[in-house]
Design an enzyme around this catalytic site. Structure first.
Site, PDB file in Angstrom:
ATOM      1  N   ASN A 176       0.812  -1.221   0.000  1.00 41.05           N
ATOM      2  CA  ASN A 176       0.000   0.000   0.000  1.00 41.05           C
ATOM      3  C   ASN A 176       0.843   1.268   0.000  1.00 41.05           C
ATOM      4  O   ASN A 176       0.344   2.354  -0.311  1.00 41.05           O
ATOM      5  CB  ASN A 176      -0.943   0.016   1.210  1.00 41.05           C
ATOM      6  CG  ASN A 176      -2.228  -0.735   0.944  1.00 41.05           C
ATOM      7  OD1 ASN A 176      -2.282  -1.591   0.074  1.00 41.05           O
ATOM      8  ND2 ASN A 176      -3.262  -0.429   1.702  1.00 41.05           N
ATOM      9  N   CYS A 218      -7.234  -0.628   9.148  1.00 41.36           N
ATOM     10  CA  CYS A 218      -6.905  -1.426   7.960  1.00 41.36           C
ATOM     11  C   CYS A 218      -6.392  -0.429   6.929  1.00 41.36           C
ATOM     12  O   CYS A 218      -5.424   0.280   7.199  1.00 41.36           O
ATOM     13  CB  CYS A 218      -8.104  -2.234   7.483  1.00 41.36           C
ATOM     14  SG  CYS A 218      -9.661  -1.323   7.373  1.00 41.36           S
ATOM     15  N   SER A 219      -6.999  -0.347   5.769  1.00 41.94           N
ATOM     16  CA  SER A 219      -6.589   0.662   4.796  1.00 41.94           C
ATOM     17  C   SER A 219      -7.361   1.961   5.022  1.00 41.94           C
ATOM     18  O   SER A 219      -6.788   2.979   5.373  1.00 41.94           O
ATOM     19  CB  SER A 219      -6.803   0.148   3.365  1.00 41.94           C
ATOM     20  OG  SER A 219      -5.996  -0.990   3.113  1.00 41.94           O
ATOM     21  N   ASP A 220      -8.681   1.892   4.834  1.00 41.05           N
ATOM     22  CA  ASP A 220      -9.501   3.094   5.001  1.00 41.05           C
ATOM     23  C   ASP A 220     -10.261   3.124   6.319  1.00 41.05           C
ATOM     24  O   ASP A 220     -10.878   4.135   6.649  1.00 41.05           O
ATOM     25  CB  ASP A 220     -10.488   3.225   3.839  1.00 41.05           C
ATOM     26  CG  ASP A 220      -9.776   3.532   2.527  1.00 41.05           C
ATOM     27  OD1 ASP A 220      -8.860   4.375   2.549  1.00 41.05           O
ATOM     28  OD2 ASP A 220     -10.115   2.928   1.493  1.00 41.05           O
ATOM     29  N   GLY A 221     -10.265   2.006   7.047  1.00 39.18           N
ATOM     30  CA  GLY A 221     -10.860   2.012   8.375  1.00 39.18           C
ATOM     31  C   GLY A 221     -12.358   1.877   8.416  1.00 39.18           C
ATOM     32  O   GLY A 221     -12.991   2.253   9.404  1.00 39.18           O
ATOM     33  N   ARG A 228     -12.562  -3.949   7.638  1.00 42.58           N
ATOM     34  CA  ARG A 228     -11.969  -4.823   8.640  1.00 42.58           C
ATOM     35  C   ARG A 228     -11.891  -4.149  10.010  1.00 42.58           C
ATOM     36  O   ARG A 228     -12.039  -4.806  11.048  1.00 42.58           O
ATOM     37  CB  ARG A 228     -10.576  -5.264   8.176  1.00 42.58           C
ATOM     38  CG  ARG A 228     -10.604  -6.236   7.027  1.00 42.58           C
ATOM     39  CD  ARG A 228      -9.250  -6.405   6.352  1.00 42.58           C
ATOM     40  NE  ARG A 228      -8.929  -5.281   5.478  1.00 42.58           N
ATOM     41  CZ  ARG A 228      -7.942  -5.281   4.587  1.00 42.58           C
ATOM     42  NH1 ARG A 228      -7.168  -6.354   4.469  1.00 42.58           N
ATOM     43  NH2 ARG A 228      -7.717  -4.226   3.822  1.00 42.58           N
TER      44      ARG A 228
END
Length: 602
Positions: A288, A375-378, A381
Site C-alpha cells: 500500500n 486497515c486501509s480506510d478504516g 476490517r
C-alpha cells in the site's frame, strides 16, 4: 416445494400481522390472491410462469410483481406462497434461451439473489411475455438506474417503537463514563468538514485541540483520524479506530500524527506502549506504500507496538462467498462436503477475524495497553474488529438494544460503505466494491452465540432478520455510505428503521436462555474445528438440509403459546361475566389464582 420461509427465522409472520391490521383499519384490502401488501406497496404486473424449483421440479404459478417484491402462487395447489422475494435482494437478472430454444422450460429468466438463491422462471415465447417481465423487474429491482426511489422511501409502515431513536451518541459515551479528565467530546466534524465519512461527534484525547485534529487528518487516509470507540470501565484502556497513515514509498512522516498517538498512549498511565493492530497482511500493508498508504514504522513511532492480523481484503472475501454459494445452492454434494467447504476458505476468514478481535479485547481487558485498530480506510476490517472486541468485552452490547446501538455506532455512523458493499438498487452486479463484510461480522456473532448460548439476549432469528433487511431496501437503516449522506437525504425522517420492526416484536427475537452478565468477558474458541458453517442461513433454502430448532427452545415456545392461550381464555371469561367478577366480595378462587400464574416465566 421451495418455500418463502425456509426456516423459522423469517420476518414474514410479523409482516403478515402488520398487513392484517392494515386491512382491518380499512386502509388496504386483503390481497391473499395477488400476494401480501405492505403500506406503500403497489402492484405493477402479474404473469403466468413456470418456476423451475431446484428441489421439487417445475411448478406452474402466477408471478406477481410490486414495487417491493416478487411473489409466486401455485396454480395447481392452494398452499402457502412458493416465493416471496424482496426486489432489493436481486443482484442480477438474465434472459435464458432464445427464439430458437426448443427444450422444455428453456426460455425465460434467471435471477441471482444476494442471499445465495437462484430463481429460474420459464415463460411462453409468444407475446413478448419475457421482455415485459424482464423490463419491469429490472426497473424496480435496480431503481437507481431509472431515477426511481428505493422502496424504503415510499414505505408507509407504522410501528409502536421508533427505531431511529435507539442510538444517541452522547448517551452511549456517557454510559461509558465519557467525557472524563482524559477524553473529551469534539464537534470539530459537526458539518462533516474534517472527515466526510465520520460521524459529527467524536471522542478524542482531552489534550488534543481541534486544530491538532485537523493537522492529523491530513496524514490519515480519507482524513479518518484515530478516535475512541470504547473505553474499559475500570482500567480505562481504550479501543481506538482510524485509517492507515499516508507514509508512501518515500517514508513520509507527520510530527502531528506522531505526537497525537503519544497523547493517546499517555491517557493510560499503566503502559509505556500503544498497541497498534493493522488488520491487513503485512505484505499488503507494505504494498500500500506504492499508492501513498502504509503503516506506523518503528522509527517514527518508537512508543508503539505494531502487529499485523493477516485479514484479507474485500476482493478475497467476495470470492470466498462466491465459492460458498457454489457448494450450498442448489444442492449440497455430501461425498465431498468437507473438502469443498475447506476450499472456500470461509471459515478460515471467520477464524482470523475472531482471533484478531480476541487479541484486541484481551489487550484492553488486561489493562496492558490501549489499542489502535486500522486497515486501509478504516471502514471494513476495522469495523469488524472493533465491534467483535466490544461484544466480547461489554455485556451491554450482547443485549438486543445494545447490539442495535453497536451496529448504529461502529458500522453505520462510522461510515461502513453499505451502499457500495451491498449495491442497493444498483444493477452493476460485477462492481468491485461489493463485498460481504457485514455478513462476515454477523456470521462471527452467530459463532459466538453458539459457543455462549446464554450470553446473548437475541436469538438466531434476530441475526437472520438483520441480514434479510440488509438487502431488502424496506428500511432506511443500511442505506447510503455515511452519516453525512444520510443527513442530506433526511433518512430518519423519510424512512422507517429496521429496529422499529424488531423492537415492536421483541418476543420473536429473544433468546429464552439469556442470562444477563454485564461484566463477563467472553473469548470464543477460534480453531476451525470449533467453527461451523451457518446452515440456517447459508443453506436455509434447501428443505432437505434445514436444521431442526433446539428441542428446549421449541418446548419454551410451546409453553409461551400455552400461556398466551390461557391469558386469552381468562380475558374472555372476565368479559363474559363482568358483573359477577365486579360485584362479588370474594373473587372466584379460579380467577384469583390463575392471574398471578400467568406472569410466571417458563
Amino acid at each position: 416445494m421451495a418455500s418463502s420461509s425456509a426456516s423459522d427465522c423469517d420476518a414474514h409472520p410479523v409482516e403478515r400481522e402488520s398487513m392484517r391490521k392494515v386491512s382491518q383499519d380499512g386502509v388496504r384490502q386483503d390481497m391473499s390472491k395477488s400476494g401480501p401488501r405492505l403500506p406503500g406497496e403497489s402492484a405493477i404486473t402479474d404473469k403466468e410462469v413456470i418456476y423451475i424449483c431446484p428441489f421439487s421440479g417445475p411448478v406452474k404459478g402466477r408471478l406477481y410483481i410490486t414495487n417491493y417484491r416478487l411473489y409466486l402462487r401455485s396454480l395447481e395447489t392452494d398452499l402457502a406462497p412458493i416465493l416471496d422475494v424482496p426486489l432489493g435482494v436481486i443482484s442480477r437478472i438474465e434472459k435464458m434461451g432464445g427464439v430458437t430454444s426448443r427444450g422444455e422450460n428453456s426460455y425465460g429468466l434467471d435471477i441471482t439473489c444476494k442471499d445465495l438463491r437462484n430463481l429460474r422462471f420459464a415463460l411462453k415465447q409468444e407475446g413478448h411475455s419475457r421482455r415485459d417481465i424482464f423490463d419491469v423487474l429490472t426497473r424496480h429491482a435496480f431503481p437507481l438506474a431509472y431515477n426511481l426511489p428505493l422502496f424504503a422511501f415510499v414505505n408507509e409502515e407504522k410501528f409502536k417503537v421508533d427505531g431511529w431513536a435507539i442510538y444517541n451518541p452522547v448517551e452511549e459515551y456517557r454510559r461509558q463514563g465519557l467525557p472524563d479528565r482524559h477524553w473529551r467530546i469534539s464537534f470539530v466534524n459537526q458539518r462533516y468538514e474534517l472527515c466526510d465519512t465520520y460521524p459529527a461527534l467524536l471522542v478524542v484525547p482531552y489534550r488534543a485541540s481541534d486544530d491538532d485534529l485537523r493537522r492529523v487528518a491530513t496524514f490519515r487516509s480519507r482524513n479518518r483520524i484515530p478516535v475512541l470507540s470504547w473505553i474499559h470501565p475500570e482500567n480505562r484502556a481504550a479501543i481506538m479506530r482510524c485509517s492507515q497513515p499516508l507514509v508512501g514509498v518515500g517514508g513520509k512522516r507527520s510530527r502531528d500524527d506522531e505526537r497525537y498517538l503519544d497523547i493517546i498512549r499517555e491517557t493510560n498511565k499503566q503502559t509505556s506502549k500503544l498497541t497498534i493492530y493493522d488488520a491487513r497482511p503485512g505484505v499488503n500493508a507494505v504494498a500500500n506504500k506504492a499508492t501513498g498508504g502504509g503503516y506506523e514504522g518503528e522509527d517514527a513511532y518508537p512508543h508503539a507496538e505494531l502487529s499485523f492480523l493477516d485479514i484479507h481484503n474485500i476482493h478475497v472475501m467476495r470470492e470466498s462467498l462466491r465459492r460458498v454459494r457454489d457448494i450450498v445452492y442448489p444442492h449440497v454434494e455430501e461425498a465431498h462436503w468437507l473438502s469443498s467447504l475447506e476450499s472456500t476458505h470461509w471459515l478460515e476468514h471467520i477464524k482470523l477475524l475472531l482471533t484478531g478481535a480476541i487479541r484486541v479485547a484481551d489487550k484492553v481487558a488486561s489493562g496492558l495497553s490501549s489499542v489502535l485498530v486500522h486497515c486501509s480506510d478504516g471502514w471494513d476490517r476495522t469495523a469488524q474488529l472493533t465491534t467483535l472486541a466490544m461484544l466480547m468485552l461489554d455485556g451491554f452490547y450482547r443485549s438486543i438494544e445494545g447490539f442495535e446501538i453497536l451496529v448504529q455506532k461502529e458500522w453505520i455512523s462510522f461510515g461502513h460503505k453499505f451502499s457500495s458493499r451491498i449495491g442497493h438498487g444498483d444493477k452493476n452486479h460485477a462492481d468491485a466494491d461489493r463485498s460481504p463484510i457485514f455478513l462476515q461480522f454477523i456470521d462471527c456473532v452467530w459463532q459466538m452465540t453458539k459457543q455462549f448460548p446464554t450470553a446473548f439476549e437475541f436469538n438466531e432469528c434476530f441475526l437472520v432478520a438483520i441480514l434479510d433487511h440488509l438487502y431488502s431496501c424496506r428500511f432506511g437503516t443500511f442505506l447510503l455510505n455515511c452519516e453525512a449522506a444520510r443527513e442530506r437525504q433526511r433518512l430518519a425522517e423519510r424512512t422507517v428503521s429496521v429496529w422499529s420492526l424488531i423492537n415492536s416484536n421483541k418476543d420473536e427475537f429473544t433468546n429464552p436462555f439469556y442470562a444477563r452478565e454485564s461484566n463477563r468477558v467472553i473469548y470464543p474458541v477460534t480453531s476451525v474445528r470449533h467453527l461451523e458453517l451457518w446452515v440456517n442461513y447459508y443453506i436455509r433454502w434447501n428443505p432437505r438440509i434445514r436444521q431442526q430448532p433446539h428441542p428446549m427452545e421449541q418446548r419454551y415456545n410451546e409453553l409461551l403459546a400455552l400461556r398466551d392461550d390461557y391469558i386469552k381464555k381468562l380475558e374472555e371469561l372476565q368479559l363474559a361475566t363482568p358483573t359477577k367478577l365486579t360485584d362479588s366480595s370474594t373473587p372466584p378462587s379460579g380467577s384469583a389464582q390463575i392471574a398471578p400464574r400467568m406472569q410466571t416465566h417458563f
